[in-house]
Design a protein around this motif. Structure first.
Motif, PDB file in Angstrom:
ATOM      1  N   HIS A 180       1.182  -1.294   0.104  1.00 22.25           N
ATOM      2  CA  HIS A 180      -0.272   0.577  -0.100  1.00 22.25           C
ATOM      3  C   HIS A 180       1.040   1.246   0.312  1.00 22.25           C
ATOM      4  O   HIS A 180       1.925   1.458   0.506  1.00 22.25           O
ATOM      5  N   HIS A 181       0.792   2.006  -0.512  1.00 23.80           N
ATOM      6  CA  HIS A 181       0.968   3.260  -1.355  1.00 23.80           C
ATOM      7  C   HIS A 181       1.811   4.493  -0.074  1.00 23.80           C
ATOM      8  O   HIS A 181       2.565   4.500   0.632  1.00 23.80           O
ATOM      9  N   ILE A 182       0.450   4.901   0.786  1.00 20.22           N
ATOM     10  CA  ILE A 182       0.515   5.506   1.874  1.00 20.22           C
ATOM     11  C   ILE A 182       1.279   4.088   3.518  1.00 20.22           C
ATOM     12  O   ILE A 182       2.196   4.865   3.826  1.00 20.22           O
TER      13      ILE A 182
ATOM     14  N   SER B 201       3.785   2.371   3.066  1.00 20.91           N
ATOM     15  CA  SER B 201       5.300   2.333   2.159  1.00 20.91           C
ATOM     16  C   SER B 201       5.323   4.179   2.917  1.00 20.91           C
ATOM     17  O   SER B 201       7.012   4.654   3.570  1.00 20.91           O
ATOM     18  N   HIS B 202       4.418   5.599   2.729  1.00 19.74           N
ATOM     19  CA  HIS B 202       5.436   6.127   3.013  1.00 19.74           C
ATOM     20  C   HIS B 202       6.031   6.322   4.346  1.00 19.74           C
ATOM     21  O   HIS B 202       6.870   6.849   5.064  1.00 19.74           O
ATOM     22  N   ILE B 203       4.938   6.148   5.540  1.00 18.32           N
ATOM     23  CA  ILE B 203       5.020   6.045   6.503  1.00 18.32           C
ATOM     24  C   ILE B 203       6.465   4.987   7.164  1.00 18.32           C
ATOM     25  O   ILE B 203       7.240   5.797   7.714  1.00 18.32           O
TER      26      ILE B 203
ATOM     27  N   SER C 136       0.928  14.065   0.661  1.00 20.26           N
ATOM     28  CA  SER C 136       1.326  13.373  -0.459  1.00 20.26           C
ATOM     29  C   SER C 136       0.284  14.460  -1.654  1.00 20.26           C
ATOM     30  O   SER C 136      -1.196  15.229  -1.658  1.00 20.26           O
ATOM     31  N   GLY C 137       0.923  14.241  -2.993  1.00 20.27           N
ATOM     32  CA  GLY C 137       0.165  15.018  -3.757  1.00 20.27           C
ATOM     33  C   GLY C 137      -1.299  14.504  -4.020  1.00 20.27           C
ATOM     34  O   GLY C 137      -3.023  15.123  -4.791  1.00 20.27           O
ATOM     35  N   GLY C 138      -1.355  13.253  -3.800  1.00 16.14           N
ATOM     36  CA  GLY C 138      -3.283  12.772  -3.974  1.00 16.14           C
ATOM     37  C   GLY C 138      -3.674  11.777  -2.539  1.00 16.14           C
ATOM     38  O   GLY C 138      -5.131  11.683  -2.072  1.00 16.14           O
TER      39      GLY C 138
ATOM     40  N   PHE D 209      -0.820  22.431  -3.422  1.00 16.10           N
ATOM     41  CA  PHE D 209       0.093  23.420  -3.332  1.00 16.10           C
ATOM     42  C   PHE D 209       0.111  23.622  -5.651  1.00 16.10           C
ATOM     43  O   PHE D 209       0.441  24.018  -5.145  1.00 16.10           O
ATOM     44  N   ASP D 210      -0.282  22.551  -5.807  1.00 15.48           N
ATOM     45  CA  ASP D 210       0.253  22.587  -7.180  1.00 15.48           C
ATOM     46  C   ASP D 210      -1.395  22.870  -7.776  1.00 15.48           C
ATOM     47  O   ASP D 210      -0.260  23.794  -9.463  1.00 15.48           O
ATOM     48  N   LYS D 211      -2.168  23.549  -7.326  1.00 19.45           N
ATOM     49  CA  LYS D 211      -3.060  24.071  -8.544  1.00 19.45           C
ATOM     50  C   LYS D 211      -3.036  25.700  -7.976  1.00 19.45           C
ATOM     51  O   LYS D 211      -2.743  26.189  -8.890  1.00 19.45           O
TER      52      LYS D 211
ATOM     53  N   ILE E 226       6.448  26.699  -5.051  1.00 18.90           N
ATOM     54  CA  ILE E 226       6.004  27.615  -3.817  1.00 18.90           C
ATOM     55  C   ILE E 226       6.882  27.521  -2.869  1.00 18.90           C
ATOM     56  O   ILE E 226       7.128  28.777  -2.204  1.00 18.90           O
ATOM     57  N   ASP E 227       7.471  26.565  -2.537  1.00 17.70           N
ATOM     58  CA  ASP E 227       8.460  26.593  -1.143  1.00 17.70           C
ATOM     59  C   ASP E 227       9.737  27.345  -1.052  1.00 17.70           C
ATOM     60  O   ASP E 227       9.638  27.926  -0.130  1.00 17.70           O
ATOM     61  N   LYS E 228      10.142  27.668  -2.370  1.00 14.97           N
ATOM     62  CA  LYS E 228      11.353  28.288  -2.752  1.00 14.97           C
ATOM     63  C   LYS E 228      10.650  29.737  -2.385  1.00 14.97           C
ATOM     64  O   LYS E 228      11.352  30.444  -2.005  1.00 14.97           O
TER      65      LYS E 228
ATOM     66  N   GLY F 141       5.593  11.498   3.226  1.00 19.24           N
ATOM     67  CA  GLY F 141       4.734  12.123   1.663  1.00 19.24           C
ATOM     68  C   GLY F 141       5.265  13.676   1.238  1.00 19.24           C
ATOM     69  O   GLY F 141       6.385  14.013   1.495  1.00 19.24           O
ATOM     70  N   GLY F 142       5.491  13.779   0.070  1.00 22.51           N
ATOM     71  CA  GLY F 142       5.813  14.694  -1.100  1.00 22.51           C
ATOM     72  C   GLY F 142       5.813  16.097  -0.506  1.00 22.51           C
ATOM     73  O   GLY F 142       6.908  17.159  -0.258  1.00 22.51           O
ATOM     74  N   VAL F 143       5.024  16.188   0.407  1.00 24.36           N
ATOM     75  CA  VAL F 143       4.534  18.013   0.856  1.00 24.36           C
ATOM     76  C   VAL F 143       5.379  17.957   2.520  1.00 24.36           C
ATOM     77  O   VAL F 143       5.955  19.154   2.216  1.00 24.36           O
TER      78      VAL F 143
ATOM     79  N   SER G 255       8.336  17.392   2.663  1.00 20.74           N
ATOM     80  CA  SER G 255       9.956  18.094   2.264  1.00 20.74           C
ATOM     81  C   SER G 255       9.534  19.075   2.405  1.00 20.74           C
ATOM     82  O   SER G 255      11.373  20.335   2.284  1.00 20.74           O
ATOM     83  N   ASN G 256       8.451  19.923   2.486  1.00 23.29           N
ATOM     84  CA  ASN G 256       8.337  21.262   2.279  1.00 23.29           C
ATOM     85  C   ASN G 256       8.927  22.074   3.756  1.00 23.29           C
ATOM     86  O   ASN G 256       8.942  21.514   4.592  1.00 23.29           O
ATOM     87  N   ASP G 257       9.575  23.141   3.432  1.00 20.42           N
ATOM     88  CA  ASP G 257      10.598  23.612   4.637  1.00 20.42           C
ATOM     89  C   ASP G 257       9.700  24.099   5.885  1.00 20.42           C
ATOM     90  O   ASP G 257      10.039  24.315   6.868  1.00 20.42           O
TER      91      ASP G 257
ATOM     92  N   THR H  71       8.818  12.345  -0.472  1.00 16.59           N
ATOM     93  CA  THR H  71       8.956  12.543  -2.574  1.00 16.59           C
ATOM     94  C   THR H  71       8.469  10.440  -3.226  1.00 16.59           C
ATOM     95  O   THR H  71       9.380   9.754  -2.079  1.00 16.59           O
ATOM     96  N   ASP H  72       7.860   9.921  -3.584  1.00 14.99           N
ATOM     97  CA  ASP H  72       8.227   8.953  -4.059  1.00 14.99           C
ATOM     98  C   ASP H  72       9.325   8.118  -4.294  1.00 14.99           C
ATOM     99  O   ASP H  72      10.213   9.516  -4.785  1.00 14.99           O
ATOM    100  N   ASN H  73      10.006   7.357  -3.558  1.00 12.40           N
ATOM    101  CA  ASN H  73      10.665   6.080  -4.142  1.00 12.40           C
ATOM    102  C   ASN H  73      10.476   4.540  -3.063  1.00 12.40           C
ATOM    103  O   ASN H  73       9.457   4.485  -3.265  1.00 12.40           O
TER     104      ASN H  73
END
Ligand code: KG4
Ligand code: ZN
Length: 330
Positions: free
Chosen positions: A113-115, A117-119, A138-140, A168-170, A185-187, A266-268, A270-272, A298-300
């Motif tokens: 399960h992707h989630i 795995s993120h944990i 994450s994105g989803g 964030f993406d929208k 946006i983070d930058k 999850g990807g977000v 990594s947001n500073d 982020t996904d790996n």
């Protein structure tokens, strides 16, 4: 005791990734081939292209991850592969490849399960242990999860509309930033004033759920109504709203569950800005915090191989009729 070495394969979205992990913790290799440049011109991930691009590189990425880990197929205890949730065509590419490899080499197949795995990214290269409360952003997905032990995860809060990464993406897209908007946006937020614009925050009274669509609409309205805009201030103010809500609800969840530890995933994650606010809140409340390295947020596939270890030691190998699922309960 013999080491348990797992090959992980991840193709749920636009990253083709393979990794080898020892005993659920020690990353021996971690390869990621990103398709972002291909999807950028469409402003988002095109599912059919994603699936085709995975096919082009998957053999190379898997072989190279084994070579870099200095591991041969017979030395593997299992092959862990994401089978949902995600883009179904993209998932099927990795899953079919993993099935072929597992069958041909007689190695146990472990659908992941992707989630989950993120944990499990929190266990990589660390000695972090459950129980804890995990914020998966994450994105989803945007979930608050009570992680009681290595295999018992209970969702106690979730988004009712957009995921944090999706917001964030929208917003990034509306600001004319390249896809994905999150890291951009983070930058820019670093050069802006987070208090410059008062965007609305949604906090439900008796629930740990989230909602980001109102905030997203407020940013779009602001852009429609104002000609003279400061993009850095918009990014900083938007990001502060998202992170305030994420941090406050995760802290509430931690207190409600009587936990003393919080982890991000999850990807977000990594947001500073989010990492800083969560660090401060945890210090103020005497809570231990796990922040996985950005490459594990982020996904790996290291997180997939890491999580696969727990399924493997519980003898939870899957059969070859294992399917891929666009949505899948944790
Ligand atoms: O976990 P992930 O790689 O893929 C999914 O499972 O969805 O997350 C991707 C999401 C995207 O929405 C991307 O914009 C966001 O994570 N993201 C960030 C940052 N890095 C990636 N969002 C905010 N700040 C970042 N630094
Ligand atoms: Zn993900």
């Amino acid at each position: 005791m013999n080491d348990t070495i797992i090959l992980g394969i991840e193709t749920s979205c636009d990253e083709t990734a393979a990794a080898v992990v020892k005993n659920g913790r020690i990353t021996l290799s971690n390869l990621i081939s990103s398709q972002i440049d291909v999807h950028r011109k469409f402003g988002g991930v095109v599912p059919e292209i994603a699936a085709r691009k995975h096919i082009e590189v998957i053999s190379y990425i898997v072989n190279e991850s084994l070579a870099q880990a200095n591991v041969t197929l017979p030395e593997l205890s299992g092959i862990a592969v994401s089978n949902g949730p995600g883009l179904v065509g993209a998932l099927l590419t990795g899953l079919s490849y993993a099935k072929g490899l597992a069958f041909a080499s007689d190695i146990p197949l472990l659908g992941m399960h992707h989630i989950y795995s993120h944990i499990c990214a929190n266990y990589l290269d660390t000695d972090w242990e459950p129980p804890f409360v995990c914020l998966v952003v994450s994105g989803g997905h945007t979930h608050i999860i009570d992680v009681a032990d290595y295999t018992t995860c209970t969702v106690i809060g979730r988004t009712r509309d957009d995921a944090a990464g999706e917001a964030f993406d929208k917003v990034g897209r509306a600001l004319g930033l390249p896809y994905p908007g999150g890291p951009e946006i983070d930058k820019l937020a670093k050069q802006g004033n987070p208090e410059a614009i008062k965007f609305p925050k949604t906090l439900f009274e008796d629930s740990l759920d989230f909602s980001f669509s109102g905030l997203k609409s407020a940013v779009l309205q602001y852009l429609n109504k104002n000609d003279d805009i400061d993009i850095n201030d918009i990014c900083a103010s938007f990001q502060a709203c998202v992170t305030d809500v994420l941090v406050s609800r995760t802290m509430t969840a931690c207190k409600q569950r009587g936990q003393k530890k919080i982890a991000l995933a999850g990807g977000v994650a990594s947001n500073d800005g989010l990492r800083q606010s969560m660090r401060k809140a945890c210090e103020d409340n005497n809570i231990l915090l796990s922040l996985p390295k950005p490459v594990y947020c982020t996904d790996n596939a290291a997180m997939v191989a890491g999580g696969g270890y727990y399924r493997y030691i519980n003898n939870e190998a899957d059969k070859y009729d294992l399917n891929a699922f666009p949505s899948l309960d944790l």
